[in-house]
Design a protein around this motif. Sequence first.
Motif, mmCIF file in Angstrom:
data_model
loop_
_atom_site.group_PDB
_atom_site.id
_atom_site.type_symbol
_atom_site.label_atom_id
_atom_site.label_comp_id
_atom_site.label_asym_id
_atom_site.label_seq_id
_atom_site.Cartn_x
_atom_site.Cartn_y
_atom_site.Cartn_z
ATOM 1 N N ARG A 1 0.873 26.335 -10.985
ATOM 2 C CA ARG A 1 -0.203 26.922 -10.173
ATOM 3 C C ARG A 1 -0.483 26.073 -8.923
ATOM 4 O O ARG A 1 -0.761 26.615 -7.844
ATOM 5 N N LYS A 2 -0.404 24.751 -9.050
ATOM 6 C CA LYS A 2 -0.627 23.867 -7.905
ATOM 7 C C LYS A 2 0.449 24.093 -6.844
ATOM 8 O O LYS A 2 0.158 24.146 -5.643
ATOM 9 N N ALA A 3 1.697 24.252 -7.285
ATOM 10 C CA ALA A 3 2.794 24.512 -6.345
ATOM 11 C C ALA A 3 2.607 25.851 -5.651
ATOM 12 O O ALA A 3 2.861 25.992 -4.451
ATOM 13 N N VAL A 4 2.120 26.844 -6.403
ATOM 14 C CA VAL A 4 1.882 28.178 -5.836
ATOM 15 C C VAL A 4 0.805 28.115 -4.750
ATOM 16 O O VAL A 4 0.916 28.751 -3.699
ATOM 17 N N SER A 5 -0.238 27.339 -4.994
ATOM 18 C CA SER A 5 -1.334 27.242 -4.024
ATOM 19 C C SER A 5 -0.854 26.679 -2.685
ATOM 20 O O SER A 5 -1.383 27.018 -1.626
ATOM 21 N N LYS A 6 0.162 25.829 -2.716
ATOM 22 C CA LYS A 6 0.680 25.239 -1.486
ATOM 23 C C LYS A 6 1.452 26.249 -0.638
ATOM 24 O O LYS A 6 1.625 26.052 0.558
ATOM 25 N N SER A 7 1.913 27.314 -1.264
ATOM 26 C CA SER A 7 2.689 28.308 -0.522
ATOM 27 C C SER A 7 1.824 29.135 0.417
ATOM 28 O O SER A 7 2.345 29.806 1.306
ATOM 29 N N MET A 8 0.510 29.116 0.203
ATOM 30 C CA MET A 8 -0.443 29.886 1.016
ATOM 31 C C MET A 8 -0.251 31.404 0.870
ATOM 32 O O MET A 8 -0.757 32.184 1.669
ATOM 33 N N ILE A 9 0.481 31.818 -0.166
ATOM 34 C CA ILE A 9 0.670 33.246 -0.450
ATOM 35 C C ILE A 9 -0.208 33.597 -1.650
ATOM 36 O O ILE A 9 -0.116 32.962 -2.701
ATOM 37 N N LYS A 10 -1.053 34.595 -1.480
ATOM 38 C CA LYS A 10 -1.974 34.964 -2.549
ATOM 39 C C LYS A 10 -1.235 35.710 -3.664
ATOM 40 O O LYS A 10 -0.631 36.764 -3.419
ATOM 41 N N CYS A 11 -1.280 35.140 -4.856
ATOM 42 C CA CYS A 11 -0.601 35.763 -5.993
ATOM 43 C C CYS A 11 -1.108 35.146 -7.293
ATOM 44 O O CYS A 11 -1.795 34.123 -7.284
ATOM 45 N N GLU A 12 -0.759 35.796 -8.412
ATOM 46 C CA GLU A 12 -1.042 35.275 -9.748
ATOM 47 C C GLU A 12 0.286 35.038 -10.446
ATOM 48 O O GLU A 12 1.248 35.799 -10.248
ATOM 49 N N VAL A 13 0.347 33.987 -11.247
ATOM 50 C CA VAL A 13 1.568 33.696 -12.003
ATOM 51 C C VAL A 13 1.240 33.643 -13.489
ATOM 52 O O VAL A 13 0.196 33.117 -13.901
ATOM 53 N N TYR A 14 2.123 34.238 -14.295
ATOM 54 C CA TYR A 14 1.964 34.263 -15.755
ATOM 55 C C TYR A 14 3.252 33.742 -16.374
ATOM 56 O O TYR A 14 4.353 33.993 -15.863
ATOM 57 N N LEU A 15 3.106 33.040 -17.497
ATOM 58 C CA LEU A 15 4.251 32.363 -18.104
ATOM 59 C C LEU A 15 4.370 32.729 -19.581
ATOM 60 O O LEU A 15 3.413 32.570 -20.347
ATOM 61 N N GLY A 16 5.551 33.249 -19.939
ATOM 62 C CA GLY A 16 5.863 33.519 -21.342
ATOM 63 C C GLY A 16 6.926 32.557 -21.821
ATOM 64 O O GLY A 16 7.970 32.418 -21.173
ATOM 65 N N ILE A 17 6.685 31.883 -22.967
ATOM 66 C CA ILE A 17 7.577 30.821 -23.427
ATOM 67 C C ILE A 17 8.193 31.214 -24.763
ATOM 68 O O ILE A 17 7.467 31.497 -25.741
ATOM 69 N N GLY A 18 9.514 31.262 -24.814
ATOM 70 C CA GLY A 18 10.221 31.645 -26.045
ATOM 71 C C GLY A 18 10.252 30.513 -27.067
ATOM 72 O O GLY A 18 9.816 29.389 -26.802
ATOM 73 N N SER A 19 10.819 30.830 -28.233
ATOM 74 C CA SER A 19 10.886 29.841 -29.322
ATOM 75 C C SER A 19 11.996 28.830 -29.066
ATOM 76 O O SER A 19 12.791 28.971 -28.136
ATOM 77 N N LYS A 20 12.054 27.792 -29.894
ATOM 78 C CA LYS A 20 13.011 26.708 -29.739
ATOM 79 C C LYS A 20 14.433 27.199 -29.997
ATOM 80 O O LYS A 20 14.684 27.976 -30.906
ATOM 81 N N VAL A 21 15.374 26.699 -29.161
ATOM 82 C CA VAL A 21 16.785 27.057 -29.259
ATOM 83 C C VAL A 21 17.557 25.875 -29.831
ATOM 84 O O VAL A 21 17.439 24.757 -29.333
#
Length: 727
Positions: A570-590
């Motif tokens: 989210r901190k990296a996204v804020s630096k882009s100055m582009i308004k957006c939301e980011v969501y993260l889905g994390i799979g199980s261990k491989v």
Amino acid sequence: MGANKEKIINRLEHHLRMTSRQLIKMGTEEEAIHYLIESFKSELYCDFVGVILADVDEFVPKAWGGNANEFSHVFPMEIEKCSPLILEQSLHSKETNKQEDCLLMAKLKETGVKTWFTVPLTDDVHRFGYCIIGFFTYVPLLEMDKIFDEFGKDVAIAISLARRKDQQLRKIEGIEWISRNLSINQSLKENINEFTTQAGLGTNAQSACIYLFNEKENCFDLQVPIFGIKDFDEKIIVDHKNTFKEYFPFIEKSGGHQITIPIIVDLKTIGVLQVGNKNGNLLFSEDDVNTLKLLSDHIAILLKNALLYNLEKDNRKRLQILLDYQQALVKETVVTDDFHGVTKMLAELYCGSVILLDRFFHPISYKIEESELGDIGKLREVLENERIRTGTFKILEQGGPPFLISPINGVNALLGYLAICINNGDLDEFDQLTVELSRNICSIQFIKQKLVLDADKQAKDTLMSKLLVKNIEDDQSILQYANLFQWDIFKPHRVANLSIDLAESEVAGLNLFEQTVKKSIVWDYINEGITLKSKKILMATLSEHYLFIVPIEDEKNRKQFWADFYKRVRKAVSKSMIKCEVYLGIGSKVENMNEYFNSYEQSLQVLNVVKSRFKSKGYSLFEEIGSYTILHDLNSSVVTTFIKSQLGILLDFTDKKNVDLLQTLSTYLQNNGNAKGTSDELFIHRSSLLYRLEKIESLLEIDLNDSETRFNLMMAIKLYDLNRQIF
């Protein structure tokens, strides 16, 4: 006796007339005066003859003939102390008693001159002075006042003509001397020596010099060598005084012991020519002023030409140095892949610090003094705040040396920034050309690296397309790609899937391609922010999915690790100055190669759940979504049939009427059928909620008070969350 007197008068008148004619033919003033003196001596048999000229406020002897030693020492003589009639009419010794207050007549009497007469040398314009004829014995004087007055006018005209001829001759000689002796190929010192010598000799001065204005120190600097006696100040400081005369009181002014003539180039005074102390304790005349003006004009022309010539030589030399550096810099970009050689050469070229930053304002390479290392952090901080745009130059003061910030552009893309320490803060056209060349060289190196990165990205995408499939067909190819990225594919990892959802204000008026470009910019910022902390995380794209493959060994505290990871995203996204939301889905261990696809599928389904159930949190792991983990492995065709049977009518109604009854039902079930809690969460009135619930029961033909019905509906909603992409 009367006849004899008349004969003498006629002879003198004839002689004076012939003398006048001869005087007009004379080429110089000195010749005319010398001829006049000899003429009087030969005809009048006088003891002495003198020509006295008026110079400002004094009578000054120009020439003597005969024995005037007893009388000549009384000059110079103040004009105010003499009778004004001396310059108006002829006077003689018989009138001494009438002019007792005249200093000239008093001095004549003191020195024993028994008989004398004066002839005024005046015409309608000039009053040059007078001619005095003296006898040390008594001599009878003839009444020739009118004849002598007319003769004086003729002499004045002859002197005026001679002076004009002399002035023209001086100009011609001056031009010839200048063309013969001065050249832009000579050094400034040699030319100054020639000018001061000519100025001193041409005005019969004891000393002459040139001052040139020093803009940096705001003063006139004395130039060496000087002519004659050194009695000039080394510097003339220019302070609050506004007029030139306050520094040089004899500016273009005759009648003094000094003359100053400004040297003007393009309406700007760049210096002065100054002479002092005329030989014989005389004062400088108007002719001297004109002579120096002529000389000053040529000094100005020569200095201007010399300046242009030296500037051209300097620019040619600078251009050659620049071309040499260009060849060396181009060679450096061919030989090496980094920027260190380029920044080192640029620092040598500018004789100062050079910092190369990427487009996120991180220093890539720099050549800077150790004492100025702190300026890099300050510079980046200012750049972060100001967001310098493409095509602009800006000098930033950071409590130390100023930096010129220049954006480096590629093909329709900002690649980075070049920061150059500019000590004086000013750039001429040549400096700007140098900056442009530096930008182009850096751009070449950036593009070269970008091609490498693009190839790297393409290789990663290829790896993902081979690895994230249900049935892996080419194990060896995957291992080769993994080895290329120094990635140990057999260590435990997780696959995480990122969604970038642009705000409505960002997508307004943009097509799908333009929206994808904006998402790519955000992804680049995320890529830069994540890899800065860990080089072990593999980042890639697959179709429209943004993927992280994260080693499990970094998860010492799983919850804390992923909370920090999402925060960095989210901190990296804020630096882009582009308004957006980011969501993260994390799979199980491989644990092995064949499990990556399953973790990838899980990350997609978890992402769906996060976007529908955990938006405020923004991320989740497969292990944390509860019953969703069981529902994940159900047969897709059975799942689809079940969802349609339970929610199909409701989904169709929502699409047609634009009323989200599915959300109302989901919220109602999550609140265990509590109407108040549901209406509060949906921000609607209780009566509106009851109306919607009745509509749901009517459409689905169910009873929401039945526990079995609620279970089936909850199951269908969870399955729908996992498989939204199907519907």
